[in-house]
Motif scaffolding. Sequence first.
Motif, PDB file in Angstrom:
ATOM      1  N   PRO A  24       0.810  -1.221   0.000  1.00 17.68           N
ATOM      2  CA  PRO A  24       0.000   0.000   0.000  1.00 17.68           C
ATOM      3  C   PRO A  24       0.848   1.279   0.000  1.00 17.68           C
ATOM      4  CG  PRO A  24       0.031  -0.975   2.196  1.00 17.68           C
ATOM      5  CD  PRO A  24       0.780  -1.924   1.298  1.00 17.68           C
ATOM      6  N   PHE A  25       0.397   2.251  -0.797  1.00 11.55           N
ATOM      7  CA  PHE A  25       1.078   3.542  -0.860  1.00 11.55           C
ATOM      8  C   PHE A  25       0.389   4.542   0.058  1.00 11.55           C
ATOM      9  CE2 PHE A  25       1.596   1.695  -5.195  1.00 11.55           C
ATOM     10  CZ  PHE A  25       2.970   1.512  -5.149  1.00 11.55           C
ATOM     11  N   ASN A  26       1.178   5.405   0.641  1.00  8.67           N
ATOM     12  CA  ASN A  26       0.633   6.513   1.442  1.00  8.67           C
ATOM     13  C   ASN A  26       0.413   7.675   0.468  1.00  8.67           C
ATOM     14  OD1 ASN A  26       0.145   8.644   3.135  1.00  8.67           O
ATOM     15  ND2 ASN A  26       1.795   8.156   4.570  1.00  8.67           N
ATOM     16  N   THR A  27      -0.725   7.622  -0.225  1.00  9.96           N
ATOM     17  CA  THR A  27      -0.953   8.615  -1.280  1.00  9.96           C
ATOM     18  C   THR A  27      -1.063  10.029  -0.724  1.00  9.96           C
ATOM     19  OG1 THR A  27      -3.251   7.928  -1.245  1.00  9.96           O
ATOM     20  CG2 THR A  27      -1.939   7.138  -3.071  1.00  9.96           C
ATOM     21  N   ASN A  28      -1.574  10.172   0.507  1.00 11.70           N
ATOM     22  CA  ASN A  28      -1.671  11.515   1.092  1.00 11.70           C
ATOM     23  C   ASN A  28      -0.296  12.155   1.225  1.00 11.70           C
ATOM     24  OD1 ASN A  28      -4.408  11.464   1.312  1.00 11.70           O
ATOM     25  ND2 ASN A  28      -4.426  10.868   3.479  1.00 11.70           N
ATOM     26  N   ALA A  29       0.647  11.377   1.802  1.00 14.15           N
ATOM     27  CA  ALA A  29       1.995  11.923   2.003  1.00 14.15           C
ATOM     28  C   ALA A  29       2.698  12.111   0.665  1.00 14.15           C
ATOM     29  CB  ALA A  29       2.797  10.996   2.905  1.00 14.15           C
ATOM     30  N   ARG A  30       2.519  11.164  -0.238  1.00 12.76           N
ATOM     31  CA  ARG A  30       3.139  11.274  -1.563  1.00 12.76           C
ATOM     32  C   ARG A  30       2.570  12.479  -2.319  1.00 12.76           C
ATOM     33  NH1 ARG A  30       5.198   6.210  -4.067  1.00 12.76           N
ATOM     34  NH2 ARG A  30       5.982   4.899  -2.384  1.00 12.76           N
ATOM     35  N   ASP A  31       1.259  12.680  -2.203  1.00  8.35           N
ATOM     36  CA  ASP A  31       0.645  13.867  -2.826  1.00  8.35           C
ATOM     37  C   ASP A  31       1.212  15.144  -2.215  1.00  8.35           C
ATOM     38  OD1 ASP A  31      -0.910  12.290  -4.442  1.00  8.35           O
ATOM     39  OD2 ASP A  31      -2.791  12.637  -3.357  1.00  8.35           O
ATOM     40  N   ALA A  32       1.362  15.138  -0.884  1.00  8.23           N
ATOM     41  CA  ALA A  32       1.903  16.325  -0.199  1.00  8.23           C
ATOM     42  C   ALA A  32       3.313  16.643  -0.683  1.00  8.23           C
ATOM     43  CB  ALA A  32       1.900  16.103   1.317  1.00  8.23           C
ATOM     44  N   ALA A  33       4.032  15.595  -1.122  1.00  9.70           N
ATOM     45  CA  ALA A  33       5.388  15.786  -1.659  1.00  9.70           C
ATOM     46  C   ALA A  33       5.364  16.120  -3.153  1.00  9.70           C
ATOM     47  CB  ALA A  33       6.214  14.525  -1.419  1.00  9.70           C
ATOM     48  N   GLY A  34       4.167  16.210  -3.732  1.00  9.63           N
ATOM     49  CA  GLY A  34       4.067  16.516  -5.161  1.00  9.63           C
ATOM     50  C   GLY A  34       4.420  15.330  -6.050  1.00  9.63           C
ATOM     51  N   PHE A  35       4.189  14.113  -5.523  1.00  8.02           N
ATOM     52  CA  PHE A  35       4.539  12.892  -6.254  1.00  8.02           C
ATOM     53  C   PHE A  35       3.252  12.093  -6.496  1.00  8.02           C
ATOM     54  CE2 PHE A  35       7.053   8.680  -5.950  1.00  8.02           C
ATOM     55  CZ  PHE A  35       7.351   8.717  -7.306  1.00  8.02           C
ATOM     56  N   PRO A  36       2.576  12.363  -7.612  1.00 12.57           N
ATOM     57  CA  PRO A  36       1.243  11.783  -7.815  1.00 12.57           C
ATOM     58  C   PRO A  36       1.269  10.295  -8.180  1.00 12.57           C
ATOM     59  CG  PRO A  36       1.807  13.231  -9.654  1.00 12.57           C
ATOM     60  CD  PRO A  36       2.949  13.301  -8.674  1.00 12.57           C
ATOM     61  N   SER A  37       0.130   9.654  -7.960  1.00 12.72           N
ATOM     62  CA  SER A  37       0.036   8.200  -8.153  1.00 12.72           C
ATOM     63  C   SER A  37       0.205   7.786  -9.612  1.00 12.72           C
ATOM     64  CB  SER A  37      -1.296   7.687  -7.599  1.00 12.72           C
ATOM     65  OG  SER A  37      -2.359   8.316  -8.283  1.00 12.72           O
ATOM     66  N   SER A  38       0.038   8.722 -10.542  1.00 14.99           N
ATOM     67  CA  SER A  38       0.232   8.368 -11.959  1.00 14.99           C
ATOM     68  C   SER A  38       1.650   7.847 -12.205  1.00 14.99           C
ATOM     69  CB  SER A  38      -0.027   9.594 -12.847  1.00 14.99           C
ATOM     70  OG  SER A  38       0.730  10.699 -12.387  1.00 14.99           O
ATOM     71  N   TYR A  39       2.603   8.214 -11.356  1.00 12.51           N
ATOM     72  CA  TYR A  39       3.973   7.708 -11.500  1.00 12.51           C
ATOM     73  C   TYR A  39       4.064   6.249 -11.094  1.00 12.51           C
ATOM     74  CZ  TYR A  39       6.001  12.305 -12.354  1.00 12.51           C
ATOM     75  OH  TYR A  39       6.329  13.513 -12.907  1.00 12.51           O
ATOM     76  N   TYR A  40       3.633   5.969  -9.855  1.00  5.55           N
ATOM     77  CA  TYR A  40       3.991   4.680  -9.261  1.00  5.55           C
ATOM     78  C   TYR A  40       2.905   3.632  -9.392  1.00  5.55           C
ATOM     79  CZ  TYR A  40       1.705   7.198  -5.368  1.00  5.55           C
ATOM     80  OH  TYR A  40       0.853   7.939  -4.614  1.00  5.55           O
ATOM     81  N   GLU A  41       1.653   4.020  -9.640  1.00  4.98           N
ATOM     82  CA  GLU A  41       0.627   2.983  -9.696  1.00  4.98           C
ATOM     83  C   GLU A  41       0.797   2.089 -10.918  1.00  4.98           C
ATOM     84  OE1 GLU A  41      -3.049   4.784  -8.522  1.00  4.98           O
ATOM     85  OE2 GLU A  41      -2.639   4.135  -6.457  1.00  4.98           O
ATOM     86  N   GLY A  42       1.152   2.662 -12.030  1.00  7.17           N
ATOM     87  CA  GLY A  42       1.391   1.874 -13.236  1.00  7.17           C
ATOM     88  C   GLY A  42       2.536   0.902 -13.065  1.00  7.17           C
ATOM     89  N   LEU A  43       3.519   1.316 -12.277  1.00  2.00           N
ATOM     90  CA  LEU A  43       4.715   0.489 -12.102  1.00  2.00           C
ATOM     91  C   LEU A  43       4.464  -0.686 -11.166  1.00  2.00           C
ATOM     92  CD1 LEU A  43       7.662   0.728 -13.072  1.00  2.00           C
ATOM     93  CD2 LEU A  43       8.205   1.630 -10.818  1.00  2.00           C
ATOM     94  N   SER A  44       3.535  -0.516 -10.225  1.00  4.24           N
ATOM     95  CA  SER A  44       3.334  -1.556  -9.220  1.00  4.24           C
ATOM     96  C   SER A  44       2.440  -2.682  -9.736  1.00  4.24           C
ATOM     97  CB  SER A  44       2.732  -0.953  -7.942  1.00  4.24           C
ATOM     98  OG  SER A  44       1.395  -0.612  -8.154  1.00  4.24           O
ATOM     99  N   VAL A  45       1.779  -2.468 -10.880  1.00  2.00           N
ATOM    100  CA  VAL A  45       0.927  -3.516 -11.448  1.00  2.00           C
ATOM    101  C   VAL A  45       1.818  -4.582 -12.088  1.00  2.00           C
ATOM    102  CG1 VAL A  45      -0.821  -4.005 -13.205  1.00  2.00           C
ATOM    103  CG2 VAL A  45      -0.969  -1.916 -11.856  1.00  2.00           C
ATOM    104  N   PRO A  46       1.617  -5.863 -11.696  1.00 11.66           N
ATOM    105  CA  PRO A  46       2.508  -6.892 -12.240  1.00 11.66           C
ATOM    106  C   PRO A  46       2.344  -7.086 -13.759  1.00 11.66           C
ATOM    107  CG  PRO A  46       0.931  -7.846 -10.654  1.00 11.66           C
ATOM    108  CD  PRO A  46       0.601  -6.406 -10.782  1.00 11.66           C
TER     109      PRO A  46
END
Length: 202
Positions: free
Chosen positions: A180-202
Motif C-alpha cells: 500500500p502507498f501513502n498517497t496523502n503523504a506522496r501527494d503532499a510531496a508533489g509525487f502523484p500516483s500516476s507515477y507509481y501505480e502503473g509500475l506496481s501492477v505486475p
Amino acid sequence: MPKRRASGAKRVALLHALAHIELNAIDLAWDIIARFTNEALPHAFYEDWVTVADEEAKHHGLLAERLASLGAAYGDLPAHDGLWQAAEATAHDLLARLAVVPLVLEARGLDVTPAMIAKCESAGETHNAEVLRVIYEDEIGHVAIGKRWFDFLCQRRGLEPVATWQTQVRCHFKGIVKPPFNTNARDAAGFPSSYYEGLSVP
Ligand SMILES: [Fe+2]
Ligand SMILES: [Fe+2]
C-alpha cells in the motif's frame, strides 16, 4: 521479565535499523552534491541537498538518543547495505539517482512510517513516536526535493517525466515498488500516483 527484555531488544533492533538508514541518508545527500559535477546545476540544487543532509543528521542524532535511552548505541548491531547498493547502482547518472533514492526509497519510508508511529504509541513509547513523527514530516520534504530536481532534469533533457521515472526504476532498482502507498503523504510531496501505480501492477 523475559518478555519485557525481548520486546526491548526488538525496539533496539528497529531503532538501530532506522539509525543506519539515516546515516546512509547523510552520506547520500553529500554524495548527490559532490558526485554529479558533469551537470551544470543551479545554486538552489545544492541548497536543497545541504538542507536534506542537515535533516538526515538530525534524524540520526534523534535515533541515537533513543538508542542511548535503552542502553544501546549505533554500531551495536550488524546492518545491511541496501541503501548503499542503490547509491552504487545509480552513480552513473543524476536522473537515475533521483528516480531511485528519493522517489522509491524515501517515498517507501512515507508508506511505512505511520504504522511504526502507531505501534510506538500503542506501546506507550511516546518519545519514539515523537522522533518518528519528526522524521516523517521532514521526509515528505525530501521526496518533494527529489521530485523537484527529477522534473528539472526531465525538462532539461526533453523527457516525459512519468515514463522516464518508470524506465529508470525498472533499470536501476532491483526491488519491487509495491502498495500500500501513502498517497496523502506522496501527494503532499508533489509525487502523484500516476507515477507509481502503473509500475506496481505486475
Ligand atoms: Fe531521514
Ligand atoms: Fe530523507
